[in-house]
Design an enzyme around this catalytic site. Structure first.
Site, mmCIF file in Angstrom:
data_model
loop_
_atom_site.group_PDB
_atom_site.id
_atom_site.type_symbol
_atom_site.label_atom_id
_atom_site.label_comp_id
_atom_site.label_asym_id
_atom_site.label_seq_id
_atom_site.Cartn_x
_atom_site.Cartn_y
_atom_site.Cartn_z
ATOM 1 N N GLU A 114 0.831 -1.203 0.000
ATOM 2 C CA GLU A 114 0.000 0.000 0.000
ATOM 3 C C GLU A 114 0.869 1.258 0.000
ATOM 4 O O GLU A 114 0.536 2.258 -0.639
ATOM 5 C CB GLU A 114 -0.927 -0.026 1.231
ATOM 6 N N GLU A 152 1.949 1.746 -3.417
ATOM 7 C CA GLU A 152 0.807 2.214 -4.211
ATOM 8 C C GLU A 152 0.612 3.717 -3.995
ATOM 9 O O GLU A 152 0.374 4.469 -4.947
ATOM 10 C CB GLU A 152 -0.457 1.437 -3.797
ATOM 11 N N CYS A 205 -8.439 -2.106 4.408
ATOM 12 C CA CYS A 205 -8.327 -3.341 5.226
ATOM 13 C C CYS A 205 -9.576 -3.675 6.003
ATOM 14 O O CYS A 205 -9.658 -4.742 6.608
ATOM 15 C CB CYS A 205 -7.165 -3.291 6.200
ATOM 16 N N SER A 218 -7.461 1.863 -1.992
ATOM 17 C CA SER A 218 -6.269 1.091 -2.314
ATOM 18 C C SER A 218 -6.729 -0.259 -2.852
ATOM 19 O O SER A 218 -7.736 -0.803 -2.405
ATOM 20 C CB SER A 218 -5.436 0.885 -1.048
ATOM 21 N N LYS A 238 -15.475 -9.735 8.609
ATOM 22 C CA LYS A 238 -14.461 -10.607 8.001
ATOM 23 C C LYS A 238 -15.080 -11.919 7.533
ATOM 24 O O LYS A 238 -14.564 -12.574 6.636
ATOM 25 C CB LYS A 238 -13.342 -10.898 9.005
ATOM 26 N N GLU A 284 -16.281 -11.002 4.262
ATOM 27 C CA GLU A 284 -15.159 -10.767 3.343
ATOM 28 C C GLU A 284 -14.598 -12.082 2.795
ATOM 29 O O GLU A 284 -14.326 -12.204 1.601
ATOM 30 C CB GLU A 284 -14.047 -9.992 4.071
ATOM 31 N N GLU A 309 -14.293 -12.920 -5.212
ATOM 32 C CA GLU A 309 -12.959 -12.602 -5.744
ATOM 33 C C GLU A 309 -11.842 -12.991 -4.778
ATOM 34 O O GLU A 309 -10.672 -12.918 -5.117
ATOM 35 C CB GLU A 309 -12.872 -11.116 -6.115
ATOM 36 N N CYS A 349 -10.096 -1.749 15.014
ATOM 37 C CA CYS A 349 -10.409 -3.174 15.207
ATOM 38 C C CYS A 349 -10.516 -3.561 16.681
ATOM 39 O O CYS A 349 -11.242 -4.502 17.011
ATOM 40 C CB CYS A 349 -9.352 -4.041 14.553
#
Ligand code: SF4
Ligand code: SF4
Ligand code: SF4
Ligand code: FES
Lengths: 156, 581
Positions: free
Chosen positions: B281, B284, B301, B321, B360, B363, B368, B505
């Site tokens: 990142e 990036e 994230c 990102s 999560k 996710e 993908e 988190c």
């Protein structure tokens, strides 16, 4: 007039929304006028209202389901409203209700499959003198009995 | 501050004007029972469990909402009060399934605790014997059980006011009232981001995470499976609470030991891929800064945040990102690099994540997220679920020795650890980007301006002439504020960190209950303590990450990285079932 099948009345709705744009706190008025277009408040209508007012759809849905005045499912062409207050209850509103349920095959809150009749409760209609009473759209009927109710329904 | 004097059960206390009776009683050392009240949320005053007598008042008053006035005399423990509280609770219970033995919140339920505390011993008004509403398990991460709901509305407060999502609200009226997604549809059919903040505040078993413990037990018992586990940064500062420890303890070593005793073949650390995320990142960001890329770049994230931007700001997805979250990077590498190194077939590797997060679970099921042909991650356990499994296994957490993570994904830096707190990804990125861009060693690694529980934080960093302005938001209500600034063209930031959950988190929807803002602060302190204790503080100094690039990935943003570590996003509708708006 087959109310349930009208297309989404976006243009009318946007007029209503425009009218109340400047006055916050008009959700109830907006819902009332929006319901007049199609006879009920569809998900699409609720979403358009939520979007325009910038509030979550869940809140608009909450308000629309809180007041018995609002419908979120299509109603029939004729809305039968049975009085559920005490005087009618004492004079046999239960029998009237049972007869209607049997004749039409629907319970309060439901609509016949052909879209003709919806059945609902209402609070006192002010017709205690002729209890038990009911309304079908804006016509009132009193001194009801099972037979008379069947007759009335068949006349529609 | 203007103070007033009040008397609570004969004791006089002084409290700021406007305090509630509840607060005044607390000051007098009395804990008035509450149910719908939550210290971080607006007061709804629905349950009337907290009633007290106020001398001179005609009726009992709700302590959670009633402000004190000077000279007020309050009685919190009279026969009338006790009777009213008990009666109110009994009425609630008369419409509640007595299902404690089978309930996810058994022994951890505020309603159950109150029944004990208020001395309920019989169902005077009967009880709900048959389920009335079906469970809604449509969402990948969450379950709603409306039969258990006591209509306290805490979930509604958090979903609307804190997260600005508004997925659920009270609907219908009277006895038919329910907390419902719009239209009365299933949760999966509205724009719920599956953050699980509602599960943290629900006092009962009406909202909770989808269970993954059974599939993990099954994998652990399967001799064909090589089961590896990764632990998110925020778990080491919260898992102790599942075993009655005070919030704010760092228990990394015990956590590793506990997982080994559960039977995992390898115990790894998500912090490793947090470090890797920073490398990818960070590069990036440098690339976007140098080559006119889309700015501000926003971190990616936090899966609740990703779902939020996909539903509510779908036209801004190119600000994100392209990095996968550390959890998903870990899974992708476990089934490629690690499989190769360990001589295993990726189909036999089963990846379990221990996450502070319910989103999560959503996710890991995104289509993908299976760049190897297998899902990157097979199961996600929340901190609470891990606590449950350890209790089932009879592992006495507090008595475990401290053990070390396994190689190769066990070496981590302080930069990886601070991912667990709001501002941590930003700080970790700055530690690396600064040194990569300037070729100089940072005078101090501590970017304290981006730390803490405050909703939106800003800072400016001078990269030897290039000024980079950054912002950090935690909680989706704050994320929305930043997104609206971007929308209005008023955001002059280059880099933004967004975490879905308040505090980051450490305050995630899968963390131990209770998670309050006070507890969040203690966990945040613990995170920075763990960071300061580590010999390596910067991601690019992680030797295992360097080896990974040498042996496998080649270079940041290289071909392999793109294939395994980066992802794309999906435009979603604010009204998923209809195409309005
Ligand atoms: S929600 Fe609480 S009181 Fe209700 S069944 Fe579950 S544990 Fe028992
Ligand atoms: S998971 Fe988050 S978005 Fe979904 S209902 Fe709960 S608080 Fe709202
Ligand atoms: S789901 Fe839980 S938090 Fe929400 S109103 Fe019901 S009991 Fe309260
Ligand atoms: S806690 Fe005060 S009314 Fe519920």
């Amino acid at each position: 007039m087959a109310k349930a099948n009208c297309p989404l009345p976006t243009s009318n709705l946007s007029e209503i929304l425009d009218k109340y744009k400047q006055s916050p706190g008009s959700l109830l008025e907006i819902l009332r006028e929006a319901q007049a277009i199609n006879g009920y408040l569809s998900r699409e209508v609720l979403q358009l209202i939520a979007e325009e007012l910038g509030i979550p759809e869940s809140k608009v849905y909450g308000v629309a389901t809180f007041y018995s005045l609002f419908k979120t499912t299509p109603t029939g062409q004729y809305i039968i409203r049975i009085c559920e207050s005490a005087p009618c209850h004492i004079r046999g509103a239960q029998d009237v209700l049972a007869t209607i349920e049997k004749t039409l095959g629907i319970k309060p809150g439901e609509t016949t499959p052909d879209g003709k009749f919806s059945l609902e409760f209402t609070s006192c209609l002010g017709l205690c003198g002729v209890a038990p009473a009911m309304m079908i759209n804006d016509q009132v009927f009193g001194n009801l009995t099972g037979d008379r109710v069947r007759e009335i329904i068949n006349s529609f | 501050m203007e103070m007033v004097k009040v008397t609570v059960d004969g004791q006089t206390v002084e409290v700021p004007k406007g305090s509630t009776i509840l607060a005044a009683a607390k000051k007098a050392g009395i804990k008035i029972p509450t149910l719908c009240h939550h210290e971080d949320l607006n007061v709804n005053a629905m349950c009337r469990i907290c009633v007290v007598e106020v001398v001179g008042a005609r009726t009992l008053q709700a302590a959670c909402s009633q402000p004190v006035s000077d000279g007020m005399v309050i009685i919190t423990n009279s026969p009338a009060v006790r009777q009213a509280r008990k009666m109110n609770l009994e009425l609630l219970l008369s419409n509640h399934p007595q299902d404690c033995l089978n309930c996810v919140r058994n022994q951890r339920c505020e309603l159950q605790t109150l029944a004990d505390q208020l001395g309920v011993q019989q169902q005077r008004f009967g009880t709900k014997t048959r389920p009335e509403y079906p469970k809604d398990d449509s969402a990948a991460a969450l379950v709603r059980d409306p039969d258990k709901c006591i209509l306290c509305r805490r979930c509604v407060e958090v979903c609307h006011d804190v997260q600005s999502v508004g997925a659920i609200a009270p609907a219908n009226r009277g006895i038919k009232t329910q907390i419902l997604p719009a239209g009365g549809v299933d949760l999966n059919n509205v724009a719920c981001v599956q953050c699980g903040q509602c599960t943290l505040v629900c006092p009962v078993g009406a909202l909770y995470e989808q269970d993954h413990t059974e599939r993990v037990w099954a994998a652990l018992a399967d001799p064909e499976k090589h089961v590896v586990v990764q632990t998110a940064p925020a778990i080491r500062v919260s898992i102790g609470e599942e075993f009655g420890m005070e919030p704010g303890q760092v228990t990394t070593g015990q956590l590793v030991a506990a997982l080994r005793r559960l039977g995992f073949d390898r115990v790894f650390d998500t912090d490793f891929t947090a470090d890797l995320t920073i490398i990818e990142e960070g590069h990036e960001l440098i690339d976007r800064l140098n080559n006119g890329g889309v700015l501000p770049m926003i971190t990616s994230c936090s899966p609740g945040w990703i779902k939020f931007i996909e539903h509510f700001y779908p036209e801004y997805l190119d600000h994100l990102s392209t990095c996968k979250s550390p959890q998903q990077m870990f899974g992708a590498l476990a089934k490629t690099y690690y499989a190769e190194k360990a001589g295993l077939d990726p189909k036999d590797i089963y990846v379990v994540s221990i996450m502070p997060c319910t989103a999560k679970k959503f996710e890991c099921g995104r289509p993908e997220m299976s760049s190897t042909g297998y899902p990157d991650v097979d199961a996600v356990l929340t901190t609470r679920e891990l606590g449950k499994m350890l209790r089932q296994a009879g592992i006495v957490f507090s008595e475990l020795p401290e053990e070390q993570y396994d190689e190769p994904f066990g070496i981590t830096t302080g930069a990886g650890v601070i991912f667990g707190a709001s501002g941590g990804v930003m700080e970790a990125a700055l530690r690396t980007v600064y040194e990569v861009v300037t070729n100089e060693t940072l005078p101090s690694v501590d970017f304290t301006a981006v730390r803490g529980i405050e909703g939106i934080k800003e800072a400016e960093v001078d990269l030897k002439g290039t000024k980079v302005k950054v912002a950090v938001a935690n909680g989706l209500g704050n994320a929305r504020k930043l997104m609206d600034l971007i929308k209005e063209g008023k955001a002059d930031y280059q880099f933004i960190e967004i975490m879905c959950c308040p505090g980051g988190c450490i305050g995630g929807g899968g963390q131990p209950i209770p998670t309050t803002n006070e507890i969040r602060k203690k966990r945040i302190e613990a995170i920075y303590e763990a960071d300061a204790d580590l010999p390596l503080r910067k991601s690019h100094e992680n030797p295992a990450v360097k080896t990974l690039y040498e042996e496998f990935l080649d270079k940041p943003l290289g071909e392999k990285s793109h294939q395994l570590l980066h992802t794309h996003y999906t435009k979603r509708n604010k009204y998923p079932q209809k195409s309005v708006g």
